[in-house]
Design a protein around this motif. Structure first.
Motif, PDB file in Angstrom:
ATOM      1  N   GLY A  44      95.814 -42.830  51.050  1.00  0.00           N
ATOM      2  CA  GLY A  44      97.467 -42.168  50.488  1.00  0.00           C
ATOM      3  C   GLY A  44      97.279 -40.951  49.601  1.00  0.00           C
ATOM      4  N   ASP A  45      96.229 -40.782  48.732  1.00  0.00           N
ATOM      5  CA  ASP A  45      96.053 -39.822  47.863  1.00  0.00           C
ATOM      6  C   ASP A  45      95.427 -38.555  48.611  1.00  0.00           C
ATOM      7  N   ILE A  46      95.165 -38.672  49.787  1.00  0.00           N
ATOM      8  CA  ILE A  46      94.511 -37.311  50.333  1.00  0.00           C
ATOM      9  C   ILE A  46      95.609 -36.971  51.563  1.00  0.00           C
ATOM     10  N   PRO A  47      96.377 -35.678  51.367  1.00  0.00           N
ATOM     11  CA  PRO A  47      97.179 -35.451  52.282  1.00  0.00           C
ATOM     12  C   PRO A  47      96.511 -34.948  53.651  1.00  0.00           C
ATOM     13  N   VAL A  48      97.347 -35.208  54.632  1.00  0.00           N
ATOM     14  CA  VAL A  48      97.003 -34.695  56.015  1.00  0.00           C
ATOM     15  C   VAL A  48      96.824 -33.027  56.046  1.00  0.00           C
ATOM     16  N   GLY A  49      95.925 -32.533  56.328  1.00  0.00           N
ATOM     17  CA  GLY A  49      95.650 -31.147  56.452  1.00  0.00           C
ATOM     18  C   GLY A  49      95.032 -30.641  54.939  1.00  0.00           C
ATOM     19  N   GLY A  50      95.196 -31.450  53.910  1.00  0.00           N
ATOM     20  CA  GLY A  50      94.720 -31.125  52.787  1.00  0.00           C
ATOM     21  C   GLY A  50      93.477 -31.931  52.122  1.00  0.00           C
ATOM     22  N   GLY A  51      93.484 -32.024  50.853  1.00  0.00           N
ATOM     23  CA  GLY A  51      92.576 -32.862  50.280  1.00  0.00           C
ATOM     24  C   GLY A  51      92.701 -32.922  48.666  1.00  0.00           C
ATOM     25  N   LYS A  52      91.676 -33.544  47.850  1.00  0.00           N
ATOM     26  CA  LYS A  52      91.725 -33.558  46.714  1.00  0.00           C
ATOM     27  C   LYS A  52      90.331 -33.555  45.929  1.00  0.00           C
ATOM     28  N   VAL A  53      90.190 -32.818  45.073  1.00  0.00           N
ATOM     29  CA  VAL A  53      88.867 -32.246  44.430  1.00  0.00           C
ATOM     30  C   VAL A  53      88.582 -33.547  43.241  1.00  0.00           C
ATOM     31  N   LEU A  54      87.556 -34.065  43.280  1.00  0.00           N
ATOM     32  CA  LEU A  54      87.238 -35.351  42.364  1.00  0.00           C
ATOM     33  C   LEU A  54      86.021 -34.707  41.366  1.00  0.00           C
ATOM     34  N   ALA A  55      86.726 -33.882  40.448  1.00  0.00           N
ATOM     35  CA  ALA A  55      85.636 -32.965  39.541  1.00  0.00           C
ATOM     36  C   ALA A  55      84.857 -34.100  38.790  1.00  0.00           C
ATOM     37  N   GLY A  56      84.926 -35.075  38.209  1.00  0.00           N
ATOM     38  CA  GLY A  56      84.083 -35.944  37.759  1.00  0.00           C
ATOM     39  C   GLY A  56      83.045 -36.521  38.865  1.00  0.00           C
ATOM     40  N   GLN A  57      83.207 -36.504  40.008  1.00  0.00           N
ATOM     41  CA  GLN A  57      82.227 -36.878  40.968  1.00  0.00           C
ATOM     42  C   GLN A  57      81.764 -35.799  41.816  1.00  0.00           C
ATOM     43  N   ASN A  58      81.965 -34.571  41.549  1.00  0.00           N
ATOM     44  CA  ASN A  58      81.490 -33.401  42.272  1.00  0.00           C
ATOM     45  C   ASN A  58      81.745 -33.567  43.537  1.00  0.00           C
ATOM     46  N   LEU A  59      82.782 -33.765  44.001  1.00  0.00           N
ATOM     47  CA  LEU A  59      83.324 -34.134  45.445  1.00  0.00           C
ATOM     48  C   LEU A  59      84.666 -33.550  45.686  1.00  0.00           C
ATOM     49  N   VAL A  60      84.701 -33.174  46.928  1.00  0.00           N
ATOM     50  CA  VAL A  60      86.270 -32.963  47.488  1.00  0.00           C
ATOM     51  C   VAL A  60      86.404 -33.524  48.523  1.00  0.00           C
ATOM     52  N   ILE A  61      87.361 -34.481  48.875  1.00  0.00           N
ATOM     53  CA  ILE A  61      87.843 -35.448  50.052  1.00  0.00           C
ATOM     54  C   ILE A  61      88.905 -34.709  50.594  1.00  0.00           C
ATOM     55  N   THR A  62      88.850 -34.815  52.026  1.00  0.00           N
ATOM     56  CA  THR A  62      89.637 -33.878  52.719  1.00  0.00           C
ATOM     57  C   THR A  62      90.301 -34.817  53.963  1.00  0.00           C
ATOM     58  N   GLN A  63      91.461 -34.590  54.505  1.00  0.00           N
ATOM     59  CA  GLN A  63      91.937 -35.411  55.862  1.00  0.00           C
ATOM     60  C   GLN A  63      92.144 -34.573  56.655  1.00  0.00           C
ATOM     61  N   PRO A  64      91.494 -33.736  57.463  1.00  0.00           N
ATOM     62  CA  PRO A  64      91.628 -32.595  58.358  1.00  0.00           C
ATOM     63  C   PRO A  64      92.762 -33.194  59.439  1.00  0.00           C
ATOM     64  N   LYS A  65      92.725 -34.317  60.234  1.00  0.00           N
ATOM     65  CA  LYS A  65      93.561 -34.778  60.711  1.00  0.00           C
ATOM     66  C   LYS A  65      94.117 -36.388  60.391  1.00  0.00           C
ATOM     67  N   ALA A  66      95.118 -36.861  60.804  1.00  0.00           N
ATOM     68  CA  ALA A  66      95.589 -38.273  60.428  1.00  0.00           C
ATOM     69  C   ALA A  66      94.449 -39.207  60.329  1.00  0.00           C
ATOM     70  N   GLY A  67      94.080 -39.779  59.390  1.00  0.00           N
ATOM     71  CA  GLY A  67      93.159 -40.738  59.537  1.00  0.00           C
ATOM     72  C   GLY A  67      91.663 -40.661  59.603  1.00  0.00           C
ATOM     73  N   GLU A  68      91.486 -39.323  59.675  1.00  0.00           N
ATOM     74  CA  GLU A  68      90.062 -38.765  59.336  1.00  0.00           C
ATOM     75  C   GLU A  68      89.652 -38.230  58.202  1.00  0.00           C
ATOM     76  N   PHE A  69      88.743 -38.717  57.540  1.00  0.00           N
ATOM     77  CA  PHE A  69      88.196 -38.228  56.295  1.00  0.00           C
ATOM     78  C   PHE A  69      86.941 -37.792  55.920  1.00  0.00           C
ATOM     79  N   LYS A  70      86.858 -36.606  55.273  1.00  0.00           N
ATOM     80  CA  LYS A  70      85.631 -36.022  55.145  1.00  0.00           C
ATOM     81  C   LYS A  70      85.484 -35.775  53.717  1.00  0.00           C
ATOM     82  N   ALA A  71      84.158 -35.644  53.368  1.00  0.00           N
ATOM     83  CA  ALA A  71      83.944 -35.188  52.139  1.00  0.00           C
ATOM     84  C   ALA A  71      82.829 -34.238  51.946  1.00  0.00           C
ATOM     85  N   PHE A  72      82.757 -33.430  50.809  1.00  0.00           N
ATOM     86  CA  PHE A  72      81.753 -32.310  50.716  1.00  0.00           C
ATOM     87  C   PHE A  72      81.448 -32.315  49.204  1.00  0.00           C
TER      88      PHE A  72
END
Length: 133
Positions: free
Chosen positions: A46-74
């Motif tokens: 619920g923290d990751i909006p559809v079509g958006g994402g969230k940067v986790l600075a302390g983890q050196n990570l960005v998590i995205t949700q390109p489509k509803a229910g699909e999560f990616k991390a970079f």
């Protein structure tokens, strides 16, 4: 101190400084990887909006949700100059340093100066918890 000894000390100090500078600018080390323990919760779905994402600075990570229910991390480290990306907006991950944009679905470059995609990081989603996979 003799001239040779002085030169040896100065050369050693210069080599140590160069090594430190190169290590700080280098890539591919553990500093590029997401930090944290595998299985530890990074975010909730619920923290990751559809079509958006969230940067986790302390983890050196960005998590995205390109489509509803699909999560990616970079990796959140821009491949152009190593700056940390600052956010996700309008379907792109944005680097504030030189305005490189990366696609939320695969980390590919949408606009430069970056020429390489953001490296993916494996994650897993169990229930509403996202963790390193």
């Amino acid at each position: 101190m003799s001239g040779v000894a002085r030169r040896t000390v100065v050369a050693a100090a210069g080599a140590a400084g160069l090594t430190a500078a190169l290590a700080a600018c280098g890539g591919g080390g553990t500093e590029d990887k997401a930090e944290g323990q595998e299985g530890a919760t990074l975010a909730r779905t619920g923290d990751i909006p559809v079509g958006g994402g969230k940067v986790l600075a302390g983890q050196n990570l960005v998590i995205t949700q390109p489509k509803a229910g699909e999560f990616k991390a970079f990796s959140s480290k821009c491949t152009h100059a190593g700056c940390a990306v600052s956010g996700v907006e309008n379907g792109v991950i944005v680097c504030p340093c030189h305005q490189s944009h990366f696609d939320v679905s695969d980390g590919s470059v949408k606009s430069g100066p970056a020429t390489a995609p953001l490296p993916p990081t494996p994650i897993q989603v169990v229930g509403d918890e996202i963790s390193l996979g």
